[in-house]
Design a protein around this motif. Structure first.
Motif, PDB file in Angstrom:
ATOM      1  N   ILE A  28       0.886  -1.150   0.003  1.00  0.00           N
ATOM      2  CA  ILE A  28       0.093   0.099  -0.059  1.00  0.00           C
ATOM      3  C   ILE A  28       0.782   1.111  -0.101  1.00  0.00           C
ATOM      4  O   ILE A  28       2.009   1.249   0.856  1.00  0.00           O
ATOM      5  CB  ILE A  28      -0.755   0.034   1.326  1.00  0.00           C
ATOM      6  N   ARG A  29       0.680   2.231  -1.034  1.00  0.00           N
ATOM      7  CA  ARG A  29       1.501   3.371  -0.961  1.00  0.00           C
ATOM      8  C   ARG A  29       0.532   4.422  -0.906  1.00  0.00           C
ATOM      9  O   ARG A  29      -0.636   4.677  -1.399  1.00  0.00           O
ATOM     10  CB  ARG A  29       2.338   3.479  -2.465  1.00  0.00           C
ATOM     11  N   PHE A  30       1.100   5.622  -0.172  1.00  0.00           N
ATOM     12  CA  PHE A  30       0.438   6.710  -0.133  1.00  0.00           C
ATOM     13  C   PHE A  30       0.334   7.701  -1.141  1.00  0.00           C
ATOM     14  O   PHE A  30       1.596   7.768  -1.850  1.00  0.00           O
ATOM     15  CB  PHE A  30       1.073   7.365   1.067  1.00  0.00           C
ATOM     16  N   MET A  31      -0.723   8.079  -1.854  1.00  0.00           N
ATOM     17  CA  MET A  31      -0.679   8.720  -3.054  1.00  0.00           C
ATOM     18  C   MET A  31      -0.040   8.130  -4.311  1.00  0.00           C
ATOM     19  O   MET A  31       0.571   8.668  -5.046  1.00  0.00           O
ATOM     20  CB  MET A  31      -0.241  10.091  -2.917  1.00  0.00           C
ATOM     21  N   HIS A  32      -0.085   6.758  -4.405  1.00  0.00           N
ATOM     22  CA  HIS A  32       0.425   6.099  -5.483  1.00  0.00           C
ATOM     23  C   HIS A  32       2.051   6.090  -5.547  1.00  0.00           C
ATOM     24  O   HIS A  32       2.558   5.904  -6.550  1.00  0.00           O
ATOM     25  CB  HIS A  32      -0.093   6.233  -6.884  1.00  0.00           C
ATOM     26  N   GLY A  33       2.796   6.520  -4.526  1.00  0.00           N
ATOM     27  CA  GLY A  33       4.045   6.652  -4.176  1.00  0.00           C
ATOM     28  C   GLY A  33       4.311   8.050  -4.874  1.00  0.00           C
ATOM     29  O   GLY A  33       5.808   8.130  -5.176  1.00  0.00           O
ATOM     30  N   LYS A  34       3.712   8.969  -5.438  1.00  0.00           N
ATOM     31  CA  LYS A  34       3.981  10.061  -6.272  1.00  0.00           C
ATOM     32  C   LYS A  34       4.141  11.405  -5.131  1.00  0.00           C
ATOM     33  O   LYS A  34       4.452  12.173  -5.392  1.00  0.00           O
ATOM     34  CB  LYS A  34       2.651  10.262  -7.093  1.00  0.00           C
ATOM     35  N   ASP A  35       3.784  11.223  -3.581  1.00  0.00           N
ATOM     36  CA  ASP A  35       4.090  12.112  -2.986  1.00  0.00           C
ATOM     37  C   ASP A  35       5.670  11.855  -2.449  1.00  0.00           C
ATOM     38  O   ASP A  35       5.828  10.948  -1.733  1.00  0.00           O
ATOM     39  CB  ASP A  35       3.011  11.815  -1.747  1.00  0.00           C
ATOM     40  N   GLY A  36       6.246  12.955  -2.510  1.00  0.00           N
ATOM     41  CA  GLY A  36       7.671  12.752  -2.097  1.00  0.00           C
ATOM     42  C   GLY A  36       7.910  12.892  -0.736  1.00  0.00           C
ATOM     43  O   GLY A  36       8.945  12.372  -0.412  1.00  0.00           O
ATOM     44  N   ARG A  37       6.983  13.282  -0.069  1.00  0.00           N
ATOM     45  CA  ARG A  37       7.296  12.958   1.266  1.00  0.00           C
ATOM     46  C   ARG A  37       7.289  11.690   1.892  1.00  0.00           C
ATOM     47  O   ARG A  37       7.653  11.249   2.924  1.00  0.00           O
ATOM     48  CB  ARG A  37       6.129  13.881   2.237  1.00  0.00           C
ATOM     49  N   ASN A  38       6.458  10.708   1.019  1.00  0.00           N
ATOM     50  CA  ASN A  38       6.194   9.232   1.807  1.00  0.00           C
ATOM     51  C   ASN A  38       6.285   8.376   0.353  1.00  0.00           C
ATOM     52  O   ASN A  38       5.131   8.075   0.126  1.00  0.00           O
ATOM     53  CB  ASN A  38       4.969   9.357   2.649  1.00  0.00           C
ATOM     54  N   PRO A  39       7.190   8.257  -0.194  1.00  0.00           N
ATOM     55  CA  PRO A  39       7.254   7.495  -1.562  1.00  0.00           C
ATOM     56  C   PRO A  39       7.272   5.995  -1.084  1.00  0.00           C
ATOM     57  O   PRO A  39       6.928   5.164  -2.081  1.00  0.00           O
ATOM     58  CB  PRO A  39       8.377   7.959  -2.285  1.00  0.00           C
ATOM     59  N   ASP A  40       7.621   5.539  -0.077  1.00  0.00           N
ATOM     60  CA  ASP A  40       7.681   3.999   0.174  1.00  0.00           C
ATOM     61  C   ASP A  40       6.133   3.469   0.737  1.00  0.00           C
ATOM     62  O   ASP A  40       5.355   4.271   0.865  1.00  0.00           O
ATOM     63  CB  ASP A  40       8.625   3.722   1.456  1.00  0.00           C
ATOM     64  N   ALA A  41       6.486   2.064   0.871  1.00  0.00           N
ATOM     65  CA  ALA A  41       5.149   1.437   1.289  1.00  0.00           C
ATOM     66  C   ALA A  41       4.498   2.012   2.622  1.00  0.00           C
ATOM     67  O   ALA A  41       5.437   2.092   3.529  1.00  0.00           O
ATOM     68  CB  ALA A  41       5.403   0.075   1.351  1.00  0.00           C
ATOM     69  N   ILE A  42       3.364   2.151   2.923  1.00  0.00           N
ATOM     70  CA  ILE A  42       2.756   2.532   4.395  1.00  0.00           C
ATOM     71  C   ILE A  42       2.246   1.384   5.079  1.00  0.00           C
ATOM     72  O   ILE A  42       1.564   1.580   5.994  1.00  0.00           O
ATOM     73  CB  ILE A  42       1.921   3.804   4.246  1.00  0.00           C
ATOM     74  N   GLY A  43       1.902   0.351   4.235  1.00  0.00           N
ATOM     75  CA  GLY A  43       1.315  -1.044   4.748  1.00  0.00           C
ATOM     76  C   GLY A  43       1.311  -1.997   3.513  1.00  0.00           C
ATOM     77  O   GLY A  43       2.116  -1.960   2.706  1.00  0.00           O
TER      78      GLY A  43
END
Length: 136
Positions: free
Chosen positions: A58-73
């Motif tokens: 699961i990625r936040f904003m499809h990994g397009k958000d530079g603040r959190n590009p990694d998996a969040i779950g």
């Protein structure tokens, strides 16, 4: 027209006996026209579901958000909530329904908080089209 698309697919926070465990559930896509004027037909979704489940991050904003590009779950196969209801990740007639566990990592803390506060309330899929059709 606004009524012709669903902006996000609602997610539900599932109750857990472990306060450190954040479990969410919901439809990841429906095949309907989305906010960007795009749609993925249900057969294409069905064809990609098993491939996705080999690495179900699961990625936040499809990994397009530079603040959190990694998996969040990660998507999990099933979960039993505090009432004994069993929730299963599966491809339903109207699209992929997923159960996911959100990470406890420090860089995910604000995302966890926003889910709990119901400021983040939806799911969406991302991908790259190999071919497209234009609809009018």
């Amino acid at each position: 027209m606004e009524e012709d698309f669903e902006y996000v697919l609602q997610l539900e926070k599932l109750e857990s006996t472990d306060p450190n465990r954040l479990i969410i559930a919901g439809m990841a896509s429906s095949g309907d026209l989305d906010h960007d004027g795009e749609r993925i037909d249900i057969d294409s979704l069905r064809g990609q579901f098993d491939k996705y489940m080999k690495n179900p991050v699961i990625r936040f904003m499809h990994g397009k958000d530079g603040r959190n590009p990694d998996a969040i779950g990660k998507v999990i196969p099933e979960y039993t909530d505090t009432k004994g209801k069993v929730w299963k990740t599966e491809f339903r007639n109207n699209g992929p329904f997923i159960i996911a566990e959100i990470s406890n990592a420090d860089d995910v803390k604000s995302i966890r908080t926003k889910i709990i506060e119901k400021n983040l309330r939806g799911l969406s899929i991302g991908g790259r089209a190999k071919r497209t059709k234009v609809y009018d």
